[in-house]
Design a protein around this motif. Structure first.
Motif, short mmCIF file in Angstrom:
data_model
loop_
_atom_site.label_atom_id
_atom_site.label_comp_id
_atom_site.label_asym_id
_atom_site.label_seq_id
_atom_site.Cartn_x
_atom_site.Cartn_y
_atom_site.Cartn_z
N LEU A 178 0.83 -1.21 0.00
CA LEU A 178 0.00 0.00 0.00
C LEU A 178 0.86 1.25 0.00
O LEU A 178 0.58 2.22 -0.74
CB LEU A 178 -0.92 0.00 1.22
CG LEU A 178 -1.67 1.31 1.52
CD1 LEU A 178 -2.67 1.60 0.41
CD2 LEU A 178 -2.37 1.23 2.87
N LEU A 179 1.92 1.27 0.80
CA LEU A 179 2.68 2.50 1.01
C LEU A 179 3.74 2.74 -0.06
O LEU A 179 4.05 3.89 -0.36
CB LEU A 179 3.33 2.47 2.39
CG LEU A 179 2.31 2.58 3.54
CD1 LEU A 179 2.95 2.26 4.86
CD2 LEU A 179 1.70 3.96 3.58
N VAL A 180 4.30 1.68 -0.64
CA VAL A 180 5.24 1.88 -1.75
C VAL A 180 4.44 2.39 -2.95
O VAL A 180 3.50 1.76 -3.41
CB VAL A 180 5.97 0.59 -2.10
CG1 VAL A 180 6.88 0.81 -3.33
CG2 VAL A 180 6.80 0.09 -0.94
N GLY A 181 4.80 3.55 -3.43
CA GLY A 181 4.08 4.16 -4.54
C GLY A 181 2.99 5.12 -4.10
O GLY A 181 2.26 5.66 -4.95
N SER A 182 2.87 5.38 -2.79
CA SER A 182 1.84 6.31 -2.32
C SER A 182 2.30 7.77 -2.42
O SER A 182 1.61 8.67 -1.99
CB SER A 182 1.43 5.98 -0.89
OG SER A 182 2.52 6.06 0.01
N THR A 213 0.48 6.16 -15.89
CA THR A 213 1.88 6.13 -15.47
C THR A 213 2.34 4.70 -15.22
O THR A 213 1.57 3.87 -14.76
CB THR A 213 2.10 6.98 -14.21
OG1 THR A 213 3.48 6.89 -13.81
CG2 THR A 213 1.22 6.55 -13.06
N GLY A 214 3.60 4.46 -15.55
CA GLY A 214 4.18 3.16 -15.27
C GLY A 214 5.19 3.21 -14.15
O GLY A 214 5.35 2.25 -13.40
N GLU A 215 5.89 4.36 -14.00
CA GLU A 215 6.95 4.42 -12.99
C GLU A 215 7.27 5.82 -12.50
O GLU A 215 8.02 5.98 -11.53
CB GLU A 215 8.24 3.78 -13.55
CG GLU A 215 8.73 4.43 -14.83
CD GLU A 215 9.97 3.78 -15.39
OE1 GLU A 215 10.58 2.97 -14.69
OE2 GLU A 215 10.33 4.09 -16.55
N HIS A 216 6.72 6.86 -13.12
CA HIS A 216 7.04 8.22 -12.70
C HIS A 216 6.09 8.75 -11.65
O HIS A 216 6.37 9.76 -11.02
CB HIS A 216 7.03 9.17 -13.90
CG HIS A 216 8.12 8.92 -14.89
ND1 HIS A 216 8.24 9.63 -16.06
CD2 HIS A 216 9.14 8.02 -14.88
CE1 HIS A 216 9.28 9.18 -16.74
NE2 HIS A 216 9.84 8.20 -16.04
N GLY A 217 4.96 8.10 -11.46
CA GLY A 217 3.98 8.56 -10.50
C GLY A 217 3.01 9.58 -11.09
O GLY A 217 3.17 10.04 -12.22
N VAL A 218 2.00 9.94 -10.29
CA VAL A 218 0.98 10.89 -10.70
C VAL A 218 1.37 12.30 -10.28
O VAL A 218 1.37 13.24 -11.07
CB VAL A 218 -0.40 10.52 -10.10
CG1 VAL A 218 -1.44 11.58 -10.42
CG2 VAL A 218 -0.84 9.15 -10.61
#
Length: 504
Positions: free
Chosen positions: A211-215, A430-435
């Motif tokens: 949940l937290l990775v990529g938040s 997005t694939g890896e840069h985030g929103v």
């Protein structure tokens, strides 16, 4: 490379130049040390941007050295109702580390220690300011490495990778950052210090690390990471397949997917971009082709040889002019240097560029690149293509001159058209840069009001005051629940030079 550094324009609220109260600066100096706090305009100017095209200036930047200091800073911010944003190396490409609400920026550059290497269990415990590639260098003598490898891996930090769930060329085989994190130490938005996960590979109960990775720093501040280390493969082969046309190269990727051939990495560069890279790096790329695929195969020697042969056959089936194999590690590393410095190479051709990040089904690669080319011609802009072809993660680079505001607006609108098209054909934002603050208004393209309601319930459970990295991920306009950026009592909210409509 860093994108445009553009003139700041306030979107609403108070003056953008209001200083933070001296008493709060004094409190921050008491907590972290006088030399660990920046507050002068000339110092803060260095922290008002990342690799995106947006800018907003914090009112103070603090460099903590330990978790307890981070906790005290958070408690101070809560006491005075001041927004907080965490920052790694500032290499992000979606505005995730920009202080959209003003307030305090916590820069983790001094929390850069590798605390433990557990070679037996293939784990490392690191602070968030550890540079990605430095972890690999620290464990390579053990035959291990850290698999996530963004193009900025020699400068980006693991804390930033965790925040944005970064990937890289080898994502195709090894996954993104979330697949390589098993535990986290956190400072929650009320200042509480807690731990989730650990050295175990699979979570027990709810996957809170997942949940937290990529938040994107909106739920907590990460102060320690337990990272999974990978064993170096027995054999590695790097292939360079050369094609006369972009269509031949993209159709090769589609066919490799259909045949269930999955290399460790499969990158594509178009011919125009190749010339810029070759002028810059002299990596041995051809200057007279339409596109190349840079393909890497890893594993046991017999399997690598077999898979390499199968890949070469598919490439030739789709009219590859030549398929080269790197003869040694030096040649292999030079090819990858060309790929990973390609953004910098294009920086020699225009004052700036807008690096995009969208994902499409691999079967749609040929039509997507044709559309990207058409959009570039429509707006009178040159667009280079360097991307992770194997997993359909596009990275068009829109070149422009930020001194020409009309040209900048065309670049942003072209970027918006590209991302919207990717979503239309079944892709994602997005694939890896985030929103971040780059694509938050486009989130309505793929999420419903019910989706946003659920995500906000999660967000509000962790970050009920909204002080932690405000104005990111969620759309701020009307529809799907209006979001208001929490801004510092001393500062105006987000600043951006981006046109309000059509951005990506």
């Amino acid at each position: 490379m860093r994108s445009a550094r553009l003139t700041i324009v306030a979107v609403s609220g108070r003056s953008t130049n209001s200083p933070m109260q001296p008493s709060i600066i004094t409190e921050l100096q008491t907590i972290a040390g006088q030399r660990s706090v920046l507050s002068s305009p000339e110092d803060l100017a260095m922290y008002e941007y990342d690799g995106s095209v947006d800018r907003a200036r914090p009112e103070a930047v603090v460099f903590p050295a330990k978790t307890e200091t981070v906790s005290r800073i958070v408690k101070l911010a809560v006491k005075h109702d001041i927004p907080l944003v965490g920052r790694g190396a500032g290499t992000g490409l979606s505005g995730g580390a920009i202080a959209r609400g003003g307030g305090i920026m916590i820069a983790f550059g001094r929390m850069n220690q590798i605390l433990e290497v557990d070679a037996e269990n293939r784990r490392a415990i690191v602070q968030p300011g550890v540079v990605n590639f430095d972890l690999t260098r620290a464990v390579e003598h053990l035959g291990l490495y850290f698999a996530p490898d963004p193009s900025s891996q020699k400068s980006c930090t693991i804390g930033g990778n965790v925040s944005e769930n970064s990937g890289g060329p080898h994502t195709l085989a090894y996954g993104v950052t979330t697949n390589h994190v098993t535990g986290l130490e956190l400072v929650l938005p009320d200042g509480e210090i807690t731990r989730i996960g650990g050295k175990l590979g699979d979570p027990v109960g709810y996957d809170l690390c997942g949940l937290l990775v990529g938040s994107e720093g909106t739920l907590s501040l990460v102060t320690e990471i337990t990272a999974k280390l990978s064993k170096k493969p027995e054999a590695v082969k790097t292939l360079l397949a050369i094609f006369e046309t972009v269509d031949d190269a993209t159709e090769t990727v589609t066919d490799l997917t259909a045949r269930a051939i999955t290399p460790a990495a499969c990158e594509m560069l178009d011919g125009w971009t190749l010339c810029a890279v070759e002028d810059y790096v002299h990596a041995g790329f051809p200057r007279d082709c339409g596109a190349v695929l840079l393909i890497e195969v890893e594993g046991i020697s017999e399997a690598v040889a077999e898979q390499s042969l199968a890949i070469e056959e598919v490439c030739k089936l789709h009219s590859a002019r030549e398929v080269r194999t790197a003869k040694d590690d030096t040649e292999r590393e030079l090819l990858w240097k060309g790929r990973k410095t390609a953004f910098g190479a294009l920086g020699r051709l225009a004052p700036s560029n807008y690096v995009l990040d969208a994902v499409i089904p691999r079967s749609k690669l040929p039509q997507a690149l044709r559309r990207v080319s058409a959009i570039g011609k429509q707006y009178g802009l040159q667009i280079g293509n360097i991307f992770h072809a194997g997993d359909g993660n596009l990275h068009p680079l829109v070149l422009f001159d930020p001194r020409d505001h009309a040209q900048f607006e065309r670049a942003v609108r072209a970027s918006g058209d590209i991302v919207r098209y990717c979503v239309e054909i079944g892709g994602s934002l997005t694939g890896e840069h985030g929103v971040g603050m780059e694509k938050n208004e486009l989130m309505t393209l793929i999420f419903s009001e019910a989706d946003f309601a659920l995500m906000r319930r999660v967000h509000n459970q962790f970050n009920p005051t909204g002080l932690l990295n405000p104005g990111k991920v969620f759309p701020m306009g009307k529809g799907c629940g209006e979001t208001r950026v929490r801004t510092s009592p001393m500062q105006a909210p987000a600043n951006t030079a981006r046109p309000a409509e059509g951005h990506a």
